[in-house]
Motif scaffolding. Structure first.
Motif, short mmCIF file in Angstrom:
data_model
loop_
_atom_site.label_atom_id
_atom_site.label_comp_id
_atom_site.label_asym_id
_atom_site.label_seq_id
_atom_site.Cartn_x
_atom_site.Cartn_y
_atom_site.Cartn_z
N MET A 1 0.83 -1.21 0.00
CA MET A 1 0.00 0.00 0.00
C MET A 1 0.87 1.26 0.00
N ALA A 2 0.25 2.38 -0.35
CA ALA A 2 0.97 3.64 -0.39
C ALA A 2 1.28 4.12 1.02
N THR A 3 2.37 4.85 1.14
CA THR A 3 2.74 5.45 2.41
C THR A 3 2.77 6.95 2.25
N GLN A 4 2.60 7.67 3.35
CA GLN A 4 2.60 9.13 3.28
C GLN A 4 4.02 9.63 3.17
N HIS A 5 4.26 10.60 2.30
CA HIS A 5 5.60 11.13 2.08
C HIS A 5 5.66 12.59 2.49
N ARG A 6 6.80 12.95 3.02
CA ARG A 6 7.08 14.34 3.37
C ARG A 6 8.47 14.65 2.84
N LEU A 7 8.59 15.70 2.04
CA LEU A 7 9.88 16.03 1.46
C LEU A 7 10.85 16.52 2.52
N SER A 8 12.14 16.19 2.32
CA SER A 8 13.17 16.66 3.23
C SER A 8 13.35 18.16 3.09
N ALA A 9 13.99 18.76 4.10
CA ALA A 9 14.23 20.21 4.06
C ALA A 9 15.11 20.58 2.87
N ASP A 10 16.11 19.74 2.56
CA ASP A 10 16.99 20.02 1.42
C ASP A 10 16.21 20.01 0.11
N SER A 11 15.26 19.08 -0.02
CA SER A 11 14.48 19.00 -1.24
C SER A 11 13.55 20.21 -1.37
N LEU A 12 12.94 20.61 -0.28
CA LEU A 12 12.08 21.79 -0.34
C LEU A 12 12.86 23.04 -0.73
N LYS A 13 14.08 23.14 -0.21
CA LYS A 13 14.93 24.28 -0.57
C LYS A 13 15.30 24.21 -2.05
N ALA A 14 15.64 23.02 -2.54
CA ALA A 14 16.03 22.86 -3.94
C ALA A 14 14.89 23.20 -4.88
N LEU A 15 13.67 22.95 -4.47
CA LEU A 15 12.52 23.21 -5.34
C LEU A 15 12.23 24.70 -5.48
N GLY A 16 12.83 25.53 -4.65
CA GLY A 16 12.67 26.97 -4.79
C GLY A 16 13.83 27.58 -5.55
N SER A 17 14.46 26.78 -6.41
CA SER A 17 15.66 27.21 -7.11
C SER A 17 15.50 27.05 -8.61
N LEU B 1 7.90 29.20 -2.84
CA LEU B 1 8.46 28.89 -4.15
C LEU B 1 8.70 30.18 -4.94
N VAL B 2 7.72 31.07 -4.97
CA VAL B 2 7.86 32.32 -5.71
C VAL B 2 8.99 33.16 -5.15
N GLU B 3 9.08 33.27 -3.84
CA GLU B 3 10.13 34.08 -3.24
C GLU B 3 11.51 33.49 -3.49
N GLY B 4 11.62 32.16 -3.43
CA GLY B 4 12.91 31.53 -3.69
C GLY B 4 13.39 31.78 -5.11
N LEU B 5 12.50 31.62 -6.08
CA LEU B 5 12.87 31.88 -7.46
C LEU B 5 13.19 33.35 -7.69
N SER B 6 12.42 34.25 -7.06
CA SER B 6 12.66 35.68 -7.22
C SER B 6 14.02 36.09 -6.68
N LEU B 7 14.38 35.54 -5.53
CA LEU B 7 15.68 35.87 -4.95
C LEU B 7 16.82 35.41 -5.85
N GLU B 8 16.66 34.26 -6.47
CA GLU B 8 17.72 33.76 -7.32
C GLU B 8 17.83 34.54 -8.62
N LEU B 9 16.67 34.87 -9.23
CA LEU B 9 16.71 35.56 -10.51
C LEU B 9 17.02 37.04 -10.38
N GLY B 10 16.76 37.64 -9.22
CA GLY B 10 16.94 39.08 -9.05
C GLY B 10 18.28 39.60 -9.51
N PRO B 11 19.39 39.05 -9.01
CA PRO B 11 20.71 39.57 -9.40
C PRO B 11 21.02 39.39 -10.88
N TRP B 12 20.38 38.43 -11.53
CA TRP B 12 20.66 38.19 -12.94
C TRP B 12 20.21 39.34 -13.82
N LEU B 13 19.24 40.14 -13.33
CA LEU B 13 18.74 41.26 -14.12
C LEU B 13 19.82 42.33 -14.32
#
Length: 604
Positions: free
Chosen positions: A1-17, A412-424
């Motif tokens: 049967m399926a089990t409940q999953h919770r993403l690790s902190a590192d994965s959540l951080k990576a997904l905002g990149s 997610l939006v804030e993480g992507l914005s912080l990364e893209l900001g300096p590229w402008l």
């Protein structure tokens, strides 16, 4: 049967990149496997009454028991079958087609396919798993138009003349048989009555990519028919393309290569389309599958970069779909439609999220390429970077603070914005930078000209003033609505012409000389891209006086931009208003006269 999953902190951080993470992909695949098991069990229990009423197949429990036997014998093989993108597309489609509110099996199915044929995908899946596990078994499976697709194995062509029928699949010491058709020992090999599911394997510096080249099953993105079977020559072309692309990814984009190696499972090939307009897609039901067109013959020299960025772009859609299974990014309360600069049509909030995440990865790809590529390909890389950093950041600005986002969505939006900001602030050479600005402004203004509807009373008042020879007063923009204009297509025409000018100046020169055609473009667009503003202005005005494209209002605004003032501002910020006034007036006023009065229409 399926089990409940919770993403690790590192994965959540990576997904905002804007970058890619192989460990995160592996976590998402593990969650997807549990989800598939859960969906199978739901289908087994809730769909059995409707499927059993037809009496064409053994019970779902028999198929489930065979799947359990296979899992005990070879759990990795069962995992492979369940995670196959075709399996994901099938089970999601079967659940959507399941008759509702009828336990006696008499309800009408939700599509034209009899529900037992949908349900019988479970039997095909169990047969594949049992065959791969080396079990001795026998089971009836559904047949559609004489075909039996076995996930991860291939497709049998039976002698059945019925649209929907059944066939026996059996496996044992004498091999695998489908309705009397003997499957080769190596199922990737094709034989009489059998088309093997072929795979592509690429290797560079010890890193391997292995994917199915799926030209047997229905595309999991809404297609209604199976793609044409590739010839051996076409297959070899794809093999070479993927190898070149893999070498580029491994050596220049290692994080993306590692993520793709972990989670890219199949490619569904399509014929090539228009030059510089490749088609690609993904489905939320088919994690790890990318549907994509072959490169246009004139673009083969740039195939590695084109295919690499396409894979990164589409795979990020798969990754975001996986994330949203575990952490919803929006709450469904925002029903607005917005400008997405990578699409012609208005998009809902979730479309903006998907695009922003995917094109953050695209921007990162071109940021790397512009440091590595030289000549025309380097100029193209500068253009793509300048265009997509601007467009992605604009969408992130639209998303920031939207009340329809969940806490995870805001992160997610804030993480992507912080990364893209300096590229402008990063410098881009003048020519590709100017062309990127033209393409970005033109797309947004063209989109507005097609899809934004100004207040009707304001349009009538302005039209009456213009018709009487008076300069109209300021027209409020409050109350304007967004609705899809089906004629709003190929709004990327300036970007396409810019790409051609930068990457293939010879072909662009032939186009300027009237040799060839770029669908959706005009002589005015060509003049604008080459910087001939006076000529472009005359051509756009003539086009509009003849009832030309809505995007011509945007082009005209760009030709006037250097003059300053309110008229170009209105043409670029509210072209829908001028278009509506022109439509109200018909041939009673020229576009040039209307534009000369445009300052009075500028937004309050």
């Amino acid at each position: 049967m399926a089990t409940q999953h919770r993403l690790s902190a590192d994965s959540l951080k990576a997904l905002g990149s804007a970058g890619d993470s192989a460990p995160t992909v592996r976590e998402l695949l593990s969650a997807e496997y549990s989800r598939r098991l859960l969906l199978l069990r739901i289908l087994l229990e809730q769909g059995a009454p409707a499927a059993g009423a037809a009496g064409r197949l053994p019970s779902g429990e028999a198929a489930w028991d065979l799947l359990v036997r296979a899992q005990r014998q070879a759990p990795e093989r069962v995992r492979q079958v369940l995670l196959d993108p075709q399996s994901g597309a099938w089970v999601a489609g079967a659940l959507r087609a399941m008759p509702q509110g009828d336990t006696a099996g008499t309800a009408e199915p939700t599509d034209a396919v009899p529900f037992w044929a949908h349900y019988g995908g479970l039997h095909r899946l169990a047969a594949s798993a049992a065959a791969l596990a080396g079990l001795e078994f026998r089971i009836e499976v559904p047949v559609t138009l004489g075909q039996v697709l076995l996930p991860c194995l291939g497709r049998a062509e039976t002698a059945s003349a019925e649209v929907y029928s059944t066939a026996e699949v059996r496996g044992g010491t004498d091999g695998l048989h489908v309705d009397g058709i003997r499957v080769p020992t190596d199922p990737e090999v094709s034989a009489e009555g059998w088309s093997g599911l072929r795979r592509l394997r690429a290797e560079c510096d010890g890193q391997v990519l292995e994917v199915v080249l799926d030209d047997l099953g229905c595309p999991p993105t809404g297609g209604t028919g199976t793609p044409a079977r590739l010839t051996d020559e076409e297959y070899a072309d794809w093999e070479l393309r993927v190898q070149r692309t893999w070498s580029t990814l491994v050596r220049d984009h290692p994080d993306s290569a590692a993520a793709l190696s972990a989670g890219l499972l199949s490619l569904t090939p399509l014929p090539h389309g228009e030059r510089l307009r490749p088609h690609s897609a993904t489905s939320s039901d088919a994690f790890g599958c990318v549907v994509l067109s072959a490169p246009h013959p004139d673009d083969e020299a740039a195939v590695a970069a084109e295919l690499a960025v396409t894979l990164i772009h589409e795979f990020r859609h798969s990754v975001l779909n996986g994330l949203m299974r575990l952490a919803p990014l929006h709450d469904g309360t925002d029903d607005g439609l917005y400008h997405a600069p990578w699409r012609d049509d208005p998009r809902p909030l979730i479309g903006l999220l998907h695009g922003a995440y995917a094109f953050a990865g695209v921007t990162a790809f071109w940021r790397t390429r512009r440091e590595l590529d030289e000549g025309p390909t380097g100029q193209l890389a500068h253009f793509e970077f300048a265009l997509w950093r601007r467009q992605t950041r604009a969408v992130l600005d639209t998303l920031r603070g939207r009340p329809g986002l969940t806490a995870a969505g805001h992160r997610l939006v804030e993480g992507l914005s912080l990364e893209l900001g300096p590229w402008l602030a990063e410098e881009v050479p003048e020519s590709p930078g100017t062309l990127a600005d033209l393409a970005a402004v033109h797309h947004r203004a063209s989109w507005r000209a097609h899809h934004v509807r100004p207040v009707p009373s304001a349009v009538r008042e302005a039209a009456a003033a213009v018709a009487s020879g008076m300069a109209p007063g300021g027209t409020t923009h409050r109350g304007a609505t967004v609705s899809t204009d089906p004629d709003g297509c190929r709004l990327d025409v300036l970007a396409l012409l810019a790409r051609l000018r930068l990457s293939d100046p010879v072909a662009f020169g032939r186009l300027r000389d009237g040799v060839g055609d770029v669908p959706g473009s005009s002589s005015a667009d060509l003049a604008l891209v080459t910087g001939e503003l006076a000529l472009a202005k005359r051509l756009y005005s003539a086009e509009l006086d003849g009832g030309g494209r809505a995007s011509a209002w945007a082009g005209l605004g760009l030709t006037l931009r250097e003059e300053g003032g309110q008229a170009p501002r209105l043409l670029l910020e509210q072209p829908e208003l001028l278009r509506a006034v022109a439509a109200e007036l018909g041939d009673r006023v020229s576009s040039r006269r209307l534009v000369s009065l445009a300052a009075g229409l500028a937004r309050d």
